[in-house]
Design an enzyme around this catalytic site. Structure first.
Site, PDB file in Angstrom:
ATOM      1  N   GLU A   1       0.171  -3.919  12.033  1.00  0.00           N
ATOM      2  CA  GLU A   1       0.950  -4.621  10.977  1.00  0.00           C
ATOM      3  C   GLU A   1       1.801  -5.752  11.543  1.00  0.00           C
ATOM      4  O   GLU A   1       2.015  -6.722  10.805  1.00  0.00           O
ATOM      5  CB  GLU A   1       1.819  -3.602  10.224  1.00  0.00           C
ATOM      6  CG  GLU A   1       1.031  -2.652   9.351  1.00  0.00           C
ATOM      7  CD  GLU A   1       0.170  -1.659  10.134  1.00  0.00           C
ATOM      8  OE1 GLU A   1       0.570  -1.268  11.246  1.00  0.00           O
ATOM      9  OE2 GLU A   1      -0.895  -1.295   9.640  1.00  0.00           O
TER      10      GLU A   1
ATOM     11  N   ASP B   1      -5.639  -0.085  15.026  1.00  0.00           N
ATOM     12  CA  ASP B   1      -4.563   0.571  14.290  1.00  0.00           C
ATOM     13  C   ASP B   1      -3.227  -0.095  14.647  1.00  0.00           C
ATOM     14  O   ASP B   1      -3.167  -0.934  15.552  1.00  0.00           O
ATOM     15  CB  ASP B   1      -4.566   2.063  14.696  1.00  0.00           C
ATOM     16  CG  ASP B   1      -3.603   2.877  13.867  1.00  0.00           C
ATOM     17  OD1 ASP B   1      -3.259   2.456  12.747  1.00  0.00           O
ATOM     18  OD2 ASP B   1      -3.181   3.956  14.355  1.00  0.00           O
TER      19      ASP B   1
ATOM     20  N   ASP C   1      -1.922   6.055   6.410  1.00  0.00           N
ATOM     21  CA  ASP C   1      -1.477   7.452   6.504  1.00  0.00           C
ATOM     22  C   ASP C   1      -1.087   8.030   5.150  1.00  0.00           C
ATOM     23  O   ASP C   1       0.086   8.071   4.778  1.00  0.00           O
ATOM     24  CB  ASP C   1      -0.305   7.542   7.485  1.00  0.00           C
ATOM     25  CG  ASP C   1      -0.728   7.155   8.889  1.00  0.00           C
ATOM     26  OD1 ASP C   1      -1.948   7.145   9.157  1.00  0.00           O
ATOM     27  OD2 ASP C   1       0.152   6.852   9.718  1.00  0.00           O
TER      28      ASP C   1
HETATM   29  C1  GLC Z   1      -1.475   6.040  12.964  1.00  0.00           C
HETATM   30  C2  GLC Z   1      -2.804   5.886  12.240  1.00  0.00           C
HETATM   31  C3  GLC Z   1      -3.568   7.175  12.299  1.00  0.00           C
HETATM   32  C4  GLC Z   1      -3.756   7.599  13.762  1.00  0.00           C
HETATM   33  C5  GLC Z   1      -2.414   7.702  14.460  1.00  0.00           C
HETATM   34  C6  GLC Z   1      -2.546   7.982  15.937  1.00  0.00           C
HETATM   35  O1  GLC Z   1      -0.656   6.918  12.289  1.00  0.00           O
HETATM   36  O2  GLC Z   1      -2.645   5.448  10.933  1.00  0.00           O
HETATM   37  O3  GLC Z   1      -4.818   7.027  11.655  1.00  0.00           O
HETATM   38  O4  GLC Z   1      -4.412   8.818  13.820  1.00  0.00           O
HETATM   39  O5  GLC Z   1      -1.697   6.489  14.288  1.00  0.00           O
HETATM   40  O6  GLC Z   1      -3.281   7.028  16.582  1.00  0.00           O
END
Ligand code: GLC
Length: 799
Positions: A408, A405, A483
């Site tokens: 980017e 995650d 998200d």
């Molecule tokens: C980001 C991710 C989400 C995750 C969060 C905490 O917002 O996109 O899926 O739950 O981080 O790790």
């Protein structure tokens, strides 16, 4: 002359006339008298690369996107020097390059124009940054439509849109919001019933304008790097997508469990909470294969550590969950906490693995753990180190998948949400700034993770999921769309995003079912599950701060609907696995927008909602509250309503009534749809029958079923089972022929053949020309037969 446009900067420069050319094997280079070189490389008869430089020489040719093992080789190549242009001809297309200005046009062999430069290649020099802003404009034809570009949250047909590619952590994005998490600079054009594709392989920030700025012009440009694009000729969209996917690479098969249902939340902790979730799935008999640990499982958000208070003995816990069929997937982010006591930080610091600012200090930014440094995944040595870090998680603890995650890369509390552009990267030996490496950073992280998980999961298959991606990331990882929000509009967006990702080569994708931000109503959740089970990756996830989003957070009716649809997904696993196999073998997208399915029918060109799941199942989600049904388009051909088995002729828009526990689903006539029994997780049951739903059609139709050991690599050595069925329906007869390939013997010994839509009463049945005895009354009532597998021809003969 073009006037009054934003594109016509005073400072734009253009190639002047071509003064010479040379031809070497598959490449032809053209030289202008202002130092522009255009190198045209014929990779396949229908795949041509165009690469421009304005410097009089080319820099090192390097791409992260192109799969080195892509198919190349052509049947025919002829270069001719005409009065006004040069022509490059292959067995599929002719490309003409004008001598006076280097503008080019591409025709099929019937002289039908496919793609034509408007201004063609031009550029603007950037003194401050060095290099050029490279630009391209093409004329757009009347009625031309545009598709592709990855995860864009807008209507499927991109005509009239301007889009930006810059990987961005776009929390709670809106419809039409740009840019998003992924960068896939590939689009498909369709006009005159012919499709072509353009892949602009440039990792700088890129833009695409599809007749937004000017009605008959399509343009694309990048803030640096080369004008370097691939033209792909169809004429079918399938040819374009499969060629693009072959060029940028296909994944391996995932373990079958990864196609099951996954449950996630930010975050399940402590262990007792996770165990309760697991137990509840089994108690309610809602199938589930994977549970996710979000950032709170770590010690202070330090990757590769565990919070021992919440998870005192992860190895035992993971093993206990595994006994009940649950695979544990954990999140790993790129930000490494600056902490002298932390082993990952210490090692990376010692070995100088973190990204640096232009003047030398390490790139420092805030993410979940506070101030972090970030590994430079564009350095192969760093990727190798990163891969090694997974040993404990995978080999020792038994975690089965890794979730990447924030890659980017996301940085908190800064206006541009990411690294400053002066950050330096190795870029596999082609040192550069973040302007060039930004869009590829997430993919290189996922790549390093994939190699690590694969190494330690071996001989099982790895599972990796990533949020950010550039073209080609599908070779390493599945993905999700980031998200989203628990709104009806986001359900509409998710449906389109998944279709678009599928035809952009990156098919193993899903949305956060129910929405990540905010709380869905039970109705919205149910409608989302009904769509989500038809997405290649199927996971409920939520931010967890608005309430629960497990199926039992809603009322009985919603729980029942969830169970019904997740059960359906588990029944359809052999069908889903077969479509995955067609994706990895041939690059065929798992979801097909209607325009892909039938591009010659102009009714499909602007459709967003309906799509084909695999090759034979038409799905149309319900996207509004309180719906009693909806209007939808049934593409041309013969179909059966999945719920009622009623026959439906396609090529028309219909109104269809639906109940809350249904969405419109149709099966193509002539199909054979394989089904497994419902299992609570992949591999739970041993079963002796494969169900085959046979939908009668007057005429012939082909269906295939791919199976193997559901995990591991023996399939690459021929240990798979590939069944190809041919149905041939006549007025009072149905013939089903089967051909089997591969060395894998499936566990079941029988087929349960469900006969749907037979227009006659059965008089006799023959299997391989031998009379098959059956009980007339039972068959009439139940419409199925149980027969031993291994036959080659089944004849059902009418009265
Ligand atoms: C980001 C991710 C989400 C995750 C969060 C905490 O917002 O996109 O899926 O739950 O981080 O790790």
């Amino acid at each position: 002359m073009i006037t009054n446009t934003e594109l016509e900067y005073k400072g734009d420069l253009y190639p002047t006339k071509i003064v010479s050319y040379d031809h070497e094997v598959d490449s032809v280079s053209f030289y202008t008298d202002n130092s522009v070189i255009l190198k045209v490389t014929v990779l396949r008869d229908s795949l041509i690369r165009f690469r421009f430089t304005t410097k009089g020489y080319f820099s090192n040719d390097f791409s992260y996107a192109i799969d080195k093992s892509h198919t190349h080789g052509y049947n025919f190549l002829e270069v001719t020097d005409e009065d006004e242009y040069y022509q490059i001809k292959t067995s599929k297309v002719k490309c003409k390059i004008q001598k006076i200005d280097m503008r080019l046009s591409i025709f099929d062999l019937n002289d039908c124009i496919i793609l034509e430069d408007e201004l063609g290649f031009h550029w603007e020099e950037s003194y401050e940054l060095g290099g050029n802003i490279v630009k391209m404009s093409k004329t757009s034809k009347d009625g031309e439509c545009f598709y592709g570009l990855g995860d864009k949250a807008t209507q499927l047909n991109l005509k009239g849109k301007r889009l930006e590619n810059f990987a961005t952590d776009q929390y709670a994005f809106q419809k039409d919001q740009e840019p998003l998490y992924k960068v896939v600079p590939f689009y498909i054009g369709l006009h005159n019933k012919k499709s072509y594709g353009i892949f602009f392989d440039n990792t700088f920030r890129t833009y695409f304008d599809f007749c937004h700025e000017r009605r008959n012009v399509t343009s694309y440009w990048a803030e640096g790097g080369e004008m370097n694009y691939y033209f792909i000729y169809g004429p079918q969209m399938e040819d374009v997508v499969t060629t693009y996917t072959d060029l940028t690479g296909k994944p391996e098969l995932p373990p079958l469990w990864a196609l099951g249902y996954h449950q996630c939340k930010w975050s399940y902790y402590p262990e007792s909470n996770l165990k309760e979730v697991a137990a509840k799935f089994r108690e309610l008999k809602i199938p589930c294969d994977a549970l996710y640990l979000d950032i709170d499982y770590m010690e202070g958000f330090r990757c590769f550590t565990w919070n021992k208070e919440y998870f005192p003995d992860p190895k035992r816990m993971v093993a206990e969950l595994a006994e009940d069929g649950f695979k544990t997937v954990v999140i790993i982010d790129p930000g490494i906490k600056i902490d002298k006591e932390y082993f990952v930080y210490k090692e990376a610091l010692e070995k100088d693995y973190f990204c640096k600012r232009a003047d030398g200090p390490y790139m420092k930014g805030k993410v979940w753990p506070g101030e972090c440094n970030f590994p430079d995944y564009t350095n192969p040595v760093v990727r190798e180190w990163w891969a090694g870090l997974f040993k404990e998680l995978i080999s020792d603890i038994g975690v089965k998948g890794v979730w990447n995650d924030m890659n980017e890369p996301a940085v908190m509390e800064v206006p541009n949400k990411t690294f400053p552009m002066d950050v330096r990267h190795d870029y596999d030996g082609n040192p550069c700034s973040h302007r060039k490496a930004h869009n590829i950073y997430g993919t290189q992280m996922a790549r390093a993770t994939y190699h690590g998980v694969k190494r330690f999961a071996y001989p099982k298959r790895p599972f990796v999921i990533t949020r950010s991606a550039y073209a080609g990331a599908q070779r390493y990882s599945s993905s999700w769309t980031g998200d989203n929000i628990a709104t009806w509009e986001h359900l509409w967006i998710a449906n389109i995003q998944m279709q678009r990702m599928s035809i952009s080569g990156m098919g193993f994708t899903g949305s956060d079912i129910g929405g990540f931000a905010e709380q869905p109503s039970g109705e919205l959740y149910a409608r989302w599950i009904q769509l989500g089970v038809f997405h290649p990756f199927c996971r409920t996830h939520s931010s967890g701060d608005h309430g629960d989003q497990e199926p039992w957070a809603f009322d009985e009716e919603v729980i029942d609907i969830t169970r019904k649809f997740v059960n359906l997904r588990y029944q359809l696993l052999p069908y889903l696995y077969t479509m995955f196999w067609q994706y990895i073998e041939q690059g065929i997208p798992m979801l097909k927008p209607l325009v892909y399915f039938d591009q010659e029918d102009i009714q499909t060109h602007y459709r967003n909602d309906e799509f084909i799941f695999g090759n034979q199942i038409l799905v149309c989600p319900i996207l509004e509250p309180n719906a009693l049904g909806r209007r939808m388009y049934i593409p041309r051909g013969d179909w059966y309503n999945y719920w009622t088995n009623e026959y439906c002729k396609g090529g028309k828009e219909i109104w269809i009534d639906t109940k809350f526990d249904e969405i419109p689903i149709f099966v193509k006539a002539g199909s054979i749809i394989p089904k497994y029994p419902v299992q609570q997780y992949v591999g739970e049951l041993e079963f002796d029958e494969l169900s085959l739903d046979v939908y009668y059609k007057l005429g012939k139709e082909k269906s295939v079923v791919y199976e193997d050991a559901q995990d591991g690599y023996d399939y690459k050595k021929g240990r798979y089972s590939f069944l190809s069925f041919q149905t041939n329906g006549k007025n009072n007869e149905l013939i089903v022929q089967v051909h089997k390939e591969g060395k894998y013997d499936t566990q079941y010994s029988k087929y349960k053949i469900n006969l749907i839509g037979l227009p006659f009463a059965i008089k006799a049945i023959q299997i391989d020309n031998v009379e098959f005895l059956f009980d007339r009354e039972t068959l009439k009532k139940e419409s199925y037969l149980i027969v031993d597998k291994g036959f080659t021809a089944l004849h059902i003969i009418g009265e």
